[in-house]
Design an enzyme around this catalytic site. Structure first.
Site, PDB file in Angstrom:
ATOM      1  N   ASP A  13       0.865  -1.188   0.000  1.00 57.61           N
ATOM      2  CA  ASP A  13       0.000   0.000   0.000  1.00 57.61           C
ATOM      3  C   ASP A  13       0.900   1.236   0.000  1.00 57.61           C
ATOM      4  OD1 ASP A  13      -2.469   1.525   0.201  1.00 57.61           O
ATOM      5  OD2 ASP A  13      -1.928   1.946   2.264  1.00 57.61           O
ATOM      6  N   SER A  14       0.319   2.366  -0.369  1.00 55.00           N
ATOM      7  CA  SER A  14       1.078   3.620  -0.325  1.00 55.00           C
ATOM      8  C   SER A  14       1.512   3.956   1.106  1.00 55.00           C
ATOM      9  CB  SER A  14       0.213   4.757  -0.871  1.00 55.00           C
ATOM     10  OG  SER A  14      -0.944   4.877  -0.072  1.00 55.00           O
ATOM     11  N   CYS A  76      -4.238  -1.476  -2.209  1.00 56.52           N
ATOM     12  CA  CYS A  76      -4.385  -0.039  -2.405  1.00 56.52           C
ATOM     13  C   CYS A  76      -5.220   0.142  -3.670  1.00 56.52           C
ATOM     14  CB  CYS A  76      -2.992   0.568  -2.588  1.00 56.52           C
ATOM     15  SG  CYS A  76      -2.988   2.309  -3.019  1.00 56.52           S
ATOM     16  N   ASN A  77      -6.360   0.788  -3.525  1.00 54.61           N
ATOM     17  CA  ASN A  77      -7.226   0.986  -4.695  1.00 54.61           C
ATOM     18  C   ASN A  77      -6.561   1.866  -5.739  1.00 54.61           C
ATOM     19  OD1 ASN A  77     -10.126  -0.123  -4.028  1.00 54.61           O
ATOM     20  ND2 ASN A  77      -9.257   0.687  -2.153  1.00 54.61           N
ATOM     21  N   GLU A 161      -3.557   9.460   7.477  1.00 55.67           N
ATOM     22  CA  GLU A 161      -2.094   9.269   7.598  1.00 55.67           C
ATOM     23  C   GLU A 161      -1.544  10.110   8.748  1.00 55.67           C
ATOM     24  OE1 GLU A 161       0.694   7.730   5.435  1.00 55.67           O
ATOM     25  OE2 GLU A 161      -0.934   6.310   5.157  1.00 55.67           O
ATOM     26  N   CYS A 195     -11.135   2.897  -0.537  1.00 55.65           N
ATOM     27  CA  CYS A 195      -9.756   3.264  -0.208  1.00 55.65           C
ATOM     28  C   CYS A 195      -9.444   2.575   1.108  1.00 55.65           C
ATOM     29  CB  CYS A 195      -9.627   4.777  -0.065  1.00 55.65           C
ATOM     30  SG  CYS A 195      -8.024   5.268   0.630  1.00 55.65           S
ATOM     31  N   THR A 196      -8.309   1.896   1.148  1.00 55.91           N
ATOM     32  CA  THR A 196      -8.028   1.060   2.323  1.00 55.91           C
ATOM     33  C   THR A 196      -7.684   1.867   3.567  1.00 55.91           C
ATOM     34  OG1 THR A 196      -5.746   0.784   1.550  1.00 55.91           O
ATOM     35  CG2 THR A 196      -7.338  -0.911   0.927  1.00 55.91           C
ATOM     36  N   HIS A 197      -7.535   3.170   3.426  1.00 57.95           N
ATOM     37  CA  HIS A 197      -7.349   4.023   4.612  1.00 57.95           C
ATOM     38  C   HIS A 197      -8.679   4.347   5.302  1.00 57.95           C
ATOM     39  CE1 HIS A 197      -3.378   4.792   2.952  1.00 57.95           C
ATOM     40  NE2 HIS A 197      -3.075   5.548   3.979  1.00 57.95           N
TER      41      HIS A 197
HETATM   42  N1  DGL Z   1      -4.988   3.311   0.579  1.00 53.88           N
HETATM   43  C1  DGL Z   1      -4.964   3.761  -0.766  1.00 53.88           C
HETATM   44  C2  DGL Z   1      -6.179   3.318  -1.535  1.00 53.88           C
HETATM   45  O1  DGL Z   1      -6.785   2.323  -1.199  1.00 53.88           O
HETATM   46  C3  DGL Z   1      -4.778   5.201  -1.066  1.00 53.88           C
HETATM   47  C4  DGL Z   1      -3.939   6.023  -0.347  1.00 53.88           C
HETATM   48  C5  DGL Z   1      -3.269   7.175  -1.023  1.00 53.88           C
HETATM   49  O2  DGL Z   1      -3.898   8.091  -1.533  1.00 53.88           O
HETATM   50  O3  DGL Z   1      -2.074   7.076  -0.945  1.00 53.88           O
HETATM   51  O4  DGL Z   1      -6.529   3.949  -2.509  1.00 53.88           O
END
Ligand code: DGL
Length: 277
Positions: A13-14, A76-77, A161, A195-197
């Site tokens: 993931d990012s 990460c999407n 974050e 989004c996984t966040h």
């Molecule tokens: N967690 C990431 C996702 O699922 C995105 C995070 C980012 O923008 O870095 O898209």
């Protein structure tokens, strides 16, 4: 860092978000070894260009291959939307033709239509994922009768974050984006946190979303899909070691990742700093 006896599943993931997916994967498949990589030094990805997201994701994939991961999940999407297809089609054949890189958009699109009665779903995601139209296209393919309404939430990842998940700022931006999504159609009965966040914002999201709307997170969907994949691909299953290790790597600060990662993973995390580019 490389442990040549292990052949783990790589999870990328990012930043921290993929930990919300990994924790569900481990519930479903506890025996496998897992190597998590968060590119925290360069997060967020969601507001970056297509080319940059692809370059960064490819670097991460190459790094995880170099660490003996035959199978990588882009948890990460944004990376799945912007980089996966190129990596699968252009890079994998010459980098490591027997290895596999899987994303999380298709498995989610494959089930989302089962949750909606009104046939109207909302997708909350990063600007990168929304602009790619990946969910719109994948859901149209799986469930042509379902209408998809997208809502980009540019500030949600920076909020998560930076650990700002319950203050007044977070409440304001969560409320605002849910209002914008529900204004697109009053009949949306299912909202995907694409989004996984975003699961870290769930208490606020639930607070501001009409009670009749079902909110979906991806962790358990992706976990079930991976279990199914391994069932169907015994050649990959055999290449993965199953000694139950979990290791965590970050391109950012290891101490910070170890501290903050616990909130996403639900257990203590001990991270190491790595340079991947
Ligand atoms: N967690 C990431 C996702 O699922 C995105 C995070 C980012 O923008 O870095 O898209």
């Amino acid at each position: 860092m490389k442990n040549s006896n292990l052949s783990p599943v790589g999870i990328f993931d990012s930043g921290y978000g993929g930990l919300t997916v990994l924790r569900e994967i481990i519930k479903e498949l506890p025996d496998y070894d897992y190597l998590y990589l968060g590119d925290n030094a360069r997060a967020p990805y969601g507001t970056r260009s297509f080319a940059t997201i692809y370059d960064y994701t490819l670097e991460a994939v190459k790094y995880l291959f170099s660490q003996n991961c035959p199978l990588i999940i882009l948890a990460c999407n944004t990376a799945s939307a912007r980089a996966l297809r190129n990596i699968q089609q252009k890079d994998l054949p010459h980098l490591a033709p027997d290895n596999r890189v899987l994303g999380i958009i298709r498995p989610t699109a494959e089930v989302i239509g089962h949750y909606t009665k009104t046939k109207k779903v909302g997708i909350m995601a990063t600007p990168g994922t929304v602009a790619s139209e990946s969910y719109v296209l994948e859901i149209a393919h799986q469930f042509p009768q379902v209408e998809v309404y997208q809502q980009a939430c540019p500030l949600w990842v920076p909020l998560v974050e930076s650990g700002e998940t319950d203050g007044r700022g977070a409440a304001y931006f969560v409320k605002e984006k849910i209002r914008e999504l529900t204004a697109q159609s009053e009949e949306i009965d299912t909202v995907l946190l694409g989004c996984t966040h975003y699961p870290l914002l769930l208490p606020l999201i639930e607070k501001y979303t009409p009670k009749s709307v079902r909110i979906l997170t991806q962790g358990d969907i992706v976990a079930k899909s991976l279990a199914d994949y391994l069932q169907r691909h015994s050649e990959m299953k055999k290449r993965l070691t199953q000694t139950g290790t979990r290791r965590f790597l970050t391109t950012g600060d290891a101490a910070e990742f170890s501290e903050r990662g616990e909130v996403f993973f639900g257990e203590k995390v001990k991270a190491k700093h790595v340079v991947i580019a």
